[in-house]
Motif scaffolding. Sequence first.
Motif, PDB file in Angstrom:
ATOM      1  N   SER A  82       0.830  -1.208   0.000  1.00 34.30           N
ATOM      2  CA  SER A  82       0.000   0.000   0.000  1.00 34.30           C
ATOM      3  C   SER A  82       0.863   1.255   0.000  1.00 34.30           C
ATOM      4  O   SER A  82       0.584   2.214  -0.738  1.00 34.30           O
ATOM      5  CB  SER A  82      -0.929  -0.004   1.218  1.00 34.30           C
ATOM      6  OG  SER A  82      -1.804  -1.109   1.191  1.00 34.30           O
ATOM      7  N   ILE A  83       1.932   1.259   0.805  1.00 31.99           N
ATOM      8  CA  ILE A  83       2.831   2.417   0.848  1.00 31.99           C
ATOM      9  C   ILE A  83       3.559   2.568  -0.482  1.00 31.99           C
ATOM     10  O   ILE A  83       3.729   3.680  -0.990  1.00 31.99           O
ATOM     11  CB  ILE A  83       3.828   2.262   2.010  1.00 31.99           C
ATOM     12  CG1 ILE A  83       3.090   2.384   3.349  1.00 31.99           C
ATOM     13  CG2 ILE A  83       4.942   3.299   1.916  1.00 31.99           C
ATOM     14  CD1 ILE A  83       3.941   2.039   4.560  1.00 31.99           C
ATOM     15  N   ALA A  84       3.981   1.448  -1.079  1.00 35.13           N
ATOM     16  CA  ALA A  84       4.681   1.513  -2.363  1.00 35.13           C
ATOM     17  C   ALA A  84       3.778   2.086  -3.449  1.00 35.13           C
ATOM     18  O   ALA A  84       4.219   2.906  -4.268  1.00 35.13           O
ATOM     19  CB  ALA A  84       5.165   0.120  -2.756  1.00 35.13           C
ATOM     20  N   PHE A  85       2.520   1.682  -3.483  1.00 30.37           N
ATOM     21  CA  PHE A  85       1.589   2.232  -4.468  1.00 30.37           C
ATOM     22  C   PHE A  85       1.308   3.701  -4.196  1.00 30.37           C
ATOM     23  O   PHE A  85       1.180   4.499  -5.136  1.00 30.37           O
ATOM     24  CB  PHE A  85       0.286   1.423  -4.464  1.00 30.37           C
ATOM     25  CG  PHE A  85       0.244   0.363  -5.517  1.00 30.37           C
ATOM     26  CD1 PHE A  85      -0.612   0.464  -6.602  1.00 30.37           C
ATOM     27  CD2 PHE A  85       1.066  -0.745  -5.437  1.00 30.37           C
ATOM     28  CE1 PHE A  85      -0.645  -0.510  -7.585  1.00 30.37           C
ATOM     29  CE2 PHE A  85       1.053  -1.732  -6.406  1.00 30.37           C
ATOM     30  CZ  PHE A  85       0.192  -1.613  -7.489  1.00 30.37           C
ATOM     31  N   MET A  86       1.205   4.075  -2.937  1.00 35.42           N
ATOM     32  CA  MET A  86       0.991   5.476  -2.606  1.00 35.42           C
ATOM     33  C   MET A  86       2.152   6.324  -3.121  1.00 35.42           C
ATOM     34  O   MET A  86       1.938   7.400  -3.707  1.00 35.42           O
ATOM     35  CB  MET A  86       0.856   5.645  -1.093  1.00 35.42           C
ATOM     36  CG  MET A  86       0.622   7.079  -0.640  1.00 35.42           C
ATOM     37  SD  MET A  86       0.667   7.254   1.155  1.00 35.42           S
ATOM     38  CE  MET A  86       2.417   6.957   1.484  1.00 35.42           C
ATOM     39  N   LEU A  87       3.379   5.854  -2.935  1.00 33.31           N
ATOM     40  CA  LEU A  87       4.543   6.585  -3.421  1.00 33.31           C
ATOM     41  C   LEU A  87       4.553   6.651  -4.948  1.00 33.31           C
ATOM     42  O   LEU A  87       4.788   7.715  -5.535  1.00 33.31           O
ATOM     43  CB  LEU A  87       5.820   5.916  -2.915  1.00 33.31           C
ATOM     44  CG  LEU A  87       6.076   5.958  -1.403  1.00 33.31           C
ATOM     45  CD1 LEU A  87       7.271   5.090  -1.038  1.00 33.31           C
ATOM     46  CD2 LEU A  87       6.302   7.386  -0.937  1.00 33.31           C
ATOM     47  N   THR A  88       4.306   5.517  -5.586  1.00 29.82           N
ATOM     48  CA  THR A  88       4.338   5.466  -7.055  1.00 29.82           C
ATOM     49  C   THR A  88       3.338   6.429  -7.664  1.00 29.82           C
ATOM     50  O   THR A  88       3.665   7.198  -8.579  1.00 29.82           O
ATOM     51  CB  THR A  88       4.039   4.033  -7.540  1.00 29.82           C
ATOM     52  OG1 THR A  88       5.016   3.141  -7.010  1.00 29.82           O
ATOM     53  CG2 THR A  88       4.053   3.955  -9.059  1.00 29.82           C
ATOM     54  N   VAL A 281      10.201   1.167  -5.732  1.00 27.74           N
ATOM     55  CA  VAL A 281      10.793  -0.040  -6.322  1.00 27.74           C
ATOM     56  C   VAL A 281      11.615  -0.793  -5.280  1.00 27.74           C
ATOM     57  O   VAL A 281      11.540  -2.030  -5.169  1.00 27.74           O
ATOM     58  CB  VAL A 281      11.673   0.331  -7.537  1.00 27.74           C
ATOM     59  CG1 VAL A 281      12.438  -0.896  -8.043  1.00 27.74           C
ATOM     60  CG2 VAL A 281      10.820   0.905  -8.660  1.00 27.74           C
ATOM     61  N   THR A 282      12.394  -0.062  -4.491  1.00 32.99           N
ATOM     62  CA  THR A 282      13.224  -0.685  -3.457  1.00 32.99           C
ATOM     63  C   THR A 282      12.367  -1.380  -2.410  1.00 32.99           C
ATOM     64  O   THR A 282      12.671  -2.508  -1.982  1.00 32.99           O
ATOM     65  CB  THR A 282      14.111   0.387  -2.785  1.00 32.99           C
ATOM     66  OG1 THR A 282      14.907   1.044  -3.776  1.00 32.99           O
ATOM     67  CG2 THR A 282      15.012  -0.252  -1.738  1.00 32.99           C
ATOM     68  N   ILE A 283      11.291  -0.725  -2.007  1.00 36.36           N
ATOM     69  CA  ILE A 283      10.397  -1.316  -1.001  1.00 36.36           C
ATOM     70  C   ILE A 283       9.797  -2.619  -1.519  1.00 36.36           C
ATOM     71  O   ILE A 283       9.755  -3.636  -0.812  1.00 36.36           O
ATOM     72  CB  ILE A 283       9.293  -0.304  -0.635  1.00 36.36           C
ATOM     73  CG1 ILE A 283       9.871   0.836   0.197  1.00 36.36           C
ATOM     74  CG2 ILE A 283       8.162  -0.996   0.124  1.00 36.36           C
ATOM     75  CD1 ILE A 283       8.877   1.949   0.484  1.00 36.36           C
ATOM     76  N   LEU A 284       9.312  -2.593  -2.762  1.00 34.38           N
ATOM     77  CA  LEU A 284       8.704  -3.800  -3.330  1.00 34.38           C
ATOM     78  C   LEU A 284       9.729  -4.917  -3.486  1.00 34.38           C
ATOM     79  O   LEU A 284       9.413  -6.101  -3.319  1.00 34.38           O
ATOM     80  CB  LEU A 284       8.084  -3.479  -4.688  1.00 34.38           C
ATOM     81  CG  LEU A 284       6.834  -2.587  -4.673  1.00 34.38           C
ATOM     82  CD1 LEU A 284       6.429  -2.213  -6.091  1.00 34.38           C
ATOM     83  CD2 LEU A 284       5.670  -3.300  -3.971  1.00 34.38           C
ATOM     84  N   THR A 285      10.980  -4.556  -3.793  1.00 40.32           N
ATOM     85  CA  THR A 285      12.014  -5.570  -4.026  1.00 40.32           C
ATOM     86  C   THR A 285      12.438  -6.262  -2.737  1.00 40.32           C
ATOM     87  O   THR A 285      12.549  -7.495  -2.694  1.00 40.32           O
ATOM     88  CB  THR A 285      13.248  -4.924  -4.687  1.00 40.32           C
ATOM     89  OG1 THR A 285      12.868  -4.320  -5.921  1.00 40.32           O
ATOM     90  CG2 THR A 285      14.330  -5.974  -4.952  1.00 40.32           C
ATOM     91  N   PHE A 286      12.647  -5.496  -1.678  1.00 39.80           N
ATOM     92  CA  PHE A 286      13.270  -6.055  -0.487  1.00 39.80           C
ATOM     93  C   PHE A 286      12.312  -6.299   0.680  1.00 39.80           C
ATOM     94  O   PHE A 286      12.665  -7.057   1.598  1.00 39.80           O
ATOM     95  CB  PHE A 286      14.396  -5.127  -0.020  1.00 39.80           C
ATOM     96  CG  PHE A 286      15.530  -5.024  -1.001  1.00 39.80           C
ATOM     97  CD1 PHE A 286      16.434  -6.063  -1.155  1.00 39.80           C
ATOM     98  CD2 PHE A 286      15.688  -3.894  -1.792  1.00 39.80           C
ATOM     99  CE1 PHE A 286      17.481  -5.968  -2.066  1.00 39.80           C
ATOM    100  CE2 PHE A 286      16.727  -3.786  -2.706  1.00 39.80           C
ATOM    101  CZ  PHE A 286      17.627  -4.840  -2.842  1.00 39.80           C
TER     102      PHE A 286
END
Length: 508
Positions: A82-88, A281-286
Amino acid sequence: MSSSPVPVGFAPDDHVQSRHPQEFGKPNGDSVMLANDERTSLLYASGRSSSEGGTLSSSSSSRLGPQLFGPLRYWKNLFVISIAFMLTFSAYSALANLQSSLNYGSGLGVSSLCAIYIGVIVSSFLSPLILWLLKVKWTLVVCCFFYTLYSAANFYPVAYTLIPAAGLLGLAASPFWAAVGTYITTSAIQLADVTDRVPETIINRFNGIFFCFFQSAQVWGNLISSLVLDDTSTSVTMDHCGRDSCGSNINFTIPAGGGEVADKQVSVLLSIYIGIGLLAVTILTFLVDKLPRMKLRDTKSPGRHVCDHLTSTFQIMKSPYLFLLIPLMMYSGVEQAFISADFTKSFVSCTKGPGMVGYAMIGFGVADALASVTFGQLEKYTGRIAIFMFGGILHLALMIVFEVWNPHTSAMWQLILLSVGWGIGDAVWQTQIQSIVGVLFPDAQEPAFANYRLWQAVGFAITYALTIPHAVCVSHKLYGMMAFLTFSLCCYIFEEYAISRPSPPWTD
């Protein structure tokens, strides 16, 4: 808002056992049931039963492999995604709102938005194959990177950099949304199995949390753009504003030295957006875990899966019930494209400068989010017809205001008020179209929602394409939108009439 590329074929309850139409509390439950029985027989005339495709319910534990996660880990993955999508989408949505103002030369900015939604249309048919090749987690990572690539292309915005980057983003958009829908739904079902609860309750809760973060992206991204570009708000004007604005290639009048200041601020803004995108991208990767595999009964090959997806998407178009909704689906894309391209350029940037676009669109996003929640609760008391007609009347009234109003004399609060009103109307289309599609096609939600997002993307692409040429002015588009919205509402009224009858009128 939803100017961002949206899921083609993604619905919050995909792969979940659908409820009977009467469970939705519709005032015409019996007639809906009869109509739905006919629709189901039409959709599955080829011999496909509604249980095909591995539907999941509370008995899913018998089909699940060993559970590798504890409950907290599923919640952690939900909040991370959710945070990654918010940032994107904080970066993408705000940048899309500014395209018609910043990259106005030869309509380049709007052309890139058009290219995005052409890519969305194409990728809607390829999503199953991409998901099969990359798997869910890496589909999220790779597709998220293409959003960041589009931000980077704006550093040197020419046709051979911006248009290809936009096309790649469009091709990534549908798999991106399909992947997040799959991840969230699968996580909720596995968590329900771990905690011995009903999956649908957890799925709804997961999606509610996710979309809360997603909707907030409109606020943060536009706030950043307004703060960074604030100094340009009094130094940039256009020759023609409002209804008299024609096409995207409009000459700006920038005082001496103003261009350098604006370029520096745009570079700072793009750097922030690229940084936000790379962080996502980093959040989703790691930080996102690969989910334990679910042993579903569906063992189709990727080619067969894609073929079935295409067949069901086109087959359902034969249903008159969906055919009558296509104009509203298209209008949903048309009105979002209008507010993100024409309103931001011809009414906000033209009179107040691009620095004020973010503030106006914050009002749109907040109103859209709050109204979506309100209409979702209000429908059970008023019925969907009243809400649809309210949204139609509100947008028609605002179009008349845009047609007769001189924006040169406007105050900023008036522009924000207009964007708030448009956001309330947009909430009607976003909540109610999805609701009626889910009610009318409970046993064929995937192809039905695929059509919804497909036709919505067509509306986006057409509107952005019409923003480019000089010959099409905002006044022309307003008249066209008023006529098309009226036609769409007439089709919708006939749809409700058909639903209310014991047998469809086209069989009489």
